[in-house]
Write a protein that holds these residues in place. Structure first.
Motif, PDB file in Angstrom:
ATOM      1  N   LEU A  45       0.714  -1.292   0.049  1.00 38.58           N
ATOM      2  CA  LEU A  45       0.150   0.016   0.060  1.00 38.58           C
ATOM      3  C   LEU A  45       1.001   1.343  -0.070  1.00 38.58           C
ATOM      4  O   LEU A  45       0.416   2.343  -0.580  1.00 38.58           O
ATOM      5  CB  LEU A  45      -0.891  -0.086   1.240  1.00 38.58           C
ATOM      6  CG  LEU A  45      -2.021  -1.164   1.259  1.00 38.58           C
ATOM      7  CD1 LEU A  45      -2.939  -1.115   2.600  1.00 38.58           C
ATOM      8  CD2 LEU A  45      -2.991  -1.096  -0.121  1.00 38.58           C
ATOM      9  N   MET A  46       1.895   1.342   0.650  1.00 39.71           N
ATOM     10  CA  MET A  46       2.740   2.561   0.795  1.00 39.71           C
ATOM     11  C   MET A  46       3.387   2.956  -0.343  1.00 39.71           C
ATOM     12  O   MET A  46       3.192   4.435  -0.726  1.00 39.71           O
ATOM     13  CB  MET A  46       3.628   2.378   1.981  1.00 39.71           C
ATOM     14  CG  MET A  46       3.347   2.442   3.327  1.00 39.71           C
ATOM     15  SD  MET A  46       2.289   3.994   3.816  1.00 39.71           S
ATOM     16  CE  MET A  46       3.408   5.024   3.657  1.00 39.71           C
ATOM     17  N   PRO A  47       3.864   2.132  -1.413  1.00 41.12           N
ATOM     18  CA  PRO A  47       4.505   2.806  -2.584  1.00 41.12           C
ATOM     19  C   PRO A  47       3.526   3.393  -3.652  1.00 41.12           C
ATOM     20  O   PRO A  47       3.800   4.548  -3.901  1.00 41.12           O
ATOM     21  CB  PRO A  47       5.017   1.317  -3.186  1.00 41.12           C
ATOM     22  CG  PRO A  47       5.358   0.550  -2.124  1.00 41.12           C
ATOM     23  CD  PRO A  47       4.158   0.631  -0.990  1.00 41.12           C
ATOM     24  N   PRO A  48       2.295   2.735  -3.648  1.00 40.40           N
ATOM     25  CA  PRO A  48       1.123   3.408  -4.577  1.00 40.40           C
ATOM     26  C   PRO A  48       0.975   4.842  -3.805  1.00 40.40           C
ATOM     27  O   PRO A  48       0.725   5.865  -4.410  1.00 40.40           O
ATOM     28  CB  PRO A  48       0.122   2.550  -4.698  1.00 40.40           C
ATOM     29  CG  PRO A  48       0.518   1.083  -4.168  1.00 40.40           C
ATOM     30  CD  PRO A  48       1.780   1.310  -3.527  1.00 40.40           C
ATOM     31  N   LEU A  49       0.697   4.901  -2.448  1.00 38.18           N
ATOM     32  CA  LEU A  49       0.354   6.036  -1.612  1.00 38.18           C
ATOM     33  C   LEU A  49       1.373   7.082  -1.840  1.00 38.18           C
ATOM     34  O   LEU A  49       1.028   8.460  -2.157  1.00 38.18           O
ATOM     35  CB  LEU A  49      -0.125   5.600  -0.325  1.00 38.18           C
ATOM     36  CG  LEU A  49      -1.110   5.044  -0.189  1.00 38.18           C
ATOM     37  CD1 LEU A  49      -1.553   4.775   1.471  1.00 38.18           C
ATOM     38  CD2 LEU A  49      -2.584   6.203  -0.356  1.00 38.18           C
ATOM     39  N   GLN A  50       2.751   6.613  -1.646  1.00 39.06           N
ATOM     40  CA  GLN A  50       3.589   7.619  -2.077  1.00 39.06           C
ATOM     41  C   GLN A  50       3.853   8.170  -3.290  1.00 39.06           C
ATOM     42  O   GLN A  50       4.235   9.260  -3.751  1.00 39.06           O
ATOM     43  CB  GLN A  50       5.189   7.125  -1.657  1.00 39.06           C
ATOM     44  CG  GLN A  50       5.114   7.042  -0.080  1.00 39.06           C
ATOM     45  CD  GLN A  50       6.468   5.954   0.154  1.00 39.06           C
ATOM     46  OE1 GLN A  50       6.969   5.501  -0.400  1.00 39.06           O
ATOM     47  NE2 GLN A  50       6.876   6.453   1.724  1.00 39.06           N
ATOM     48  N   ARG A  51       3.360   7.363  -4.429  1.00 32.72           N
ATOM     49  CA  ARG A  51       3.582   7.941  -5.661  1.00 32.72           C
ATOM     50  C   ARG A  51       2.368   8.797  -6.004  1.00 32.72           C
ATOM     51  O   ARG A  51       2.469   9.893  -6.775  1.00 32.72           O
ATOM     52  CB  ARG A  51       3.260   6.819  -6.896  1.00 32.72           C
ATOM     53  CG  ARG A  51       4.617   5.950  -6.947  1.00 32.72           C
ATOM     54  CD  ARG A  51       4.514   5.012  -8.217  1.00 32.72           C
ATOM     55  NE  ARG A  51       3.563   3.977  -8.089  1.00 32.72           N
ATOM     56  CZ  ARG A  51       4.073   3.020  -7.360  1.00 32.72           C
ATOM     57  NH1 ARG A  51       5.092   2.577  -7.054  1.00 32.72           N
ATOM     58  NH2 ARG A  51       2.999   1.924  -7.391  1.00 32.72           N
ATOM     59  N   LEU A  52       1.271   8.482  -5.434  1.00 30.73           N
ATOM     60  CA  LEU A  52       0.028   9.355  -5.630  1.00 30.73           C
ATOM     61  C   LEU A  52       0.221  10.837  -4.883  1.00 30.73           C
ATOM     62  O   LEU A  52       0.036  11.958  -5.429  1.00 30.73           O
ATOM     63  CB  LEU A  52      -1.334   8.583  -4.855  1.00 30.73           C
ATOM     64  CG  LEU A  52      -2.501   9.562  -4.708  1.00 30.73           C
ATOM     65  CD1 LEU A  52      -3.004   9.952  -6.184  1.00 30.73           C
ATOM     66  CD2 LEU A  52      -3.498   8.776  -3.928  1.00 30.73           C
ATOM     67  N   ARG A  53       0.989  10.659  -3.598  1.00 32.84           N
ATOM     68  CA  ARG A  53       1.307  12.027  -2.980  1.00 32.84           C
ATOM     69  C   ARG A  53       2.293  12.704  -3.776  1.00 32.84           C
ATOM     70  O   ARG A  53       2.154  13.956  -3.968  1.00 32.84           O
ATOM     71  CB  ARG A  53       2.089  11.535  -1.647  1.00 32.84           C
ATOM     72  CG  ARG A  53       2.488  12.601  -0.828  1.00 32.84           C
ATOM     73  CD  ARG A  53       3.253  12.145   0.483  1.00 32.84           C
ATOM     74  NE  ARG A  53       3.663  13.362   1.102  1.00 32.84           N
ATOM     75  CZ  ARG A  53       4.976  13.651   0.961  1.00 32.84           C
ATOM     76  NH1 ARG A  53       5.637  13.030   0.349  1.00 32.84           N
ATOM     77  NH2 ARG A  53       5.556  14.845   1.761  1.00 32.84           N
ATOM     78  N   GLY A  54       3.106  12.191  -4.444  1.00 32.82           N
ATOM     79  CA  GLY A  54       4.060  12.844  -5.300  1.00 32.82           C
ATOM     80  C   GLY A  54       3.377  13.511  -6.401  1.00 32.82           C
ATOM     81  O   GLY A  54       3.780  14.657  -7.019  1.00 32.82           O
ATOM     82  N   TYR A  55       2.489  12.853  -7.067  1.00 28.37           N
ATOM     83  CA  TYR A  55       1.820  13.287  -8.190  1.00 28.37           C
ATOM     84  C   TYR A  55       0.742  14.603  -7.698  1.00 28.37           C
ATOM     85  O   TYR A  55       0.870  15.596  -8.424  1.00 28.37           O
ATOM     86  CB  TYR A  55       0.693  12.265  -8.822  1.00 28.37           C
ATOM     87  CG  TYR A  55      -0.182  12.449  -9.865  1.00 28.37           C
ATOM     88  CD1 TYR A  55       0.043  12.948 -11.129  1.00 28.37           C
ATOM     89  CD2 TYR A  55      -1.514  12.739  -9.369  1.00 28.37           C
ATOM     90  CE1 TYR A  55      -0.779  13.399 -11.973  1.00 28.37           C
ATOM     91  CE2 TYR A  55      -2.556  13.186 -10.244  1.00 28.37           C
ATOM     92  CZ  TYR A  55      -2.008  13.512 -11.679  1.00 28.37           C
ATOM     93  OH  TYR A  55      -2.829  14.138 -12.689  1.00 28.37           O
TER      94      TYR A  55
END
Length: 62
Positions: A45-55
């Motif tokens: 879960l954290m990798p996609p959430l971090q990508r979303l946050r960066g976006y």
């Protein structure tokens, strides 16, 4: 961001494993839930959430 991943994960695991863990002591139940939840949160879960946050942050800067 961590709570966004951890809370739903623990809620779903509690619901899914409720029947299996009803009779177990709280310390065993906590150990099992943590042992399953931590890898799901960290690797799933954290990798996609971090990508979303960066976006989202990139979009906010432009």
């Amino acid at each position: 961001m961590i709570w966004v991943a951890v809370f739903p994960t623990l809620t779903v695991l509690n619901l899914l494993l409720r029947g299996l863990l009803d009779e177990t002591p709280i310390i065993v139940r906590t150990f099992v839930l943590a042992s399953v939840a931590v890898p799901i949160v960290i690797y799933g879960l954290m990798p996609p959430l971090q990508r979303l946050r960066g976006y989202v942050l990139d979009r906010a800067r432009t």
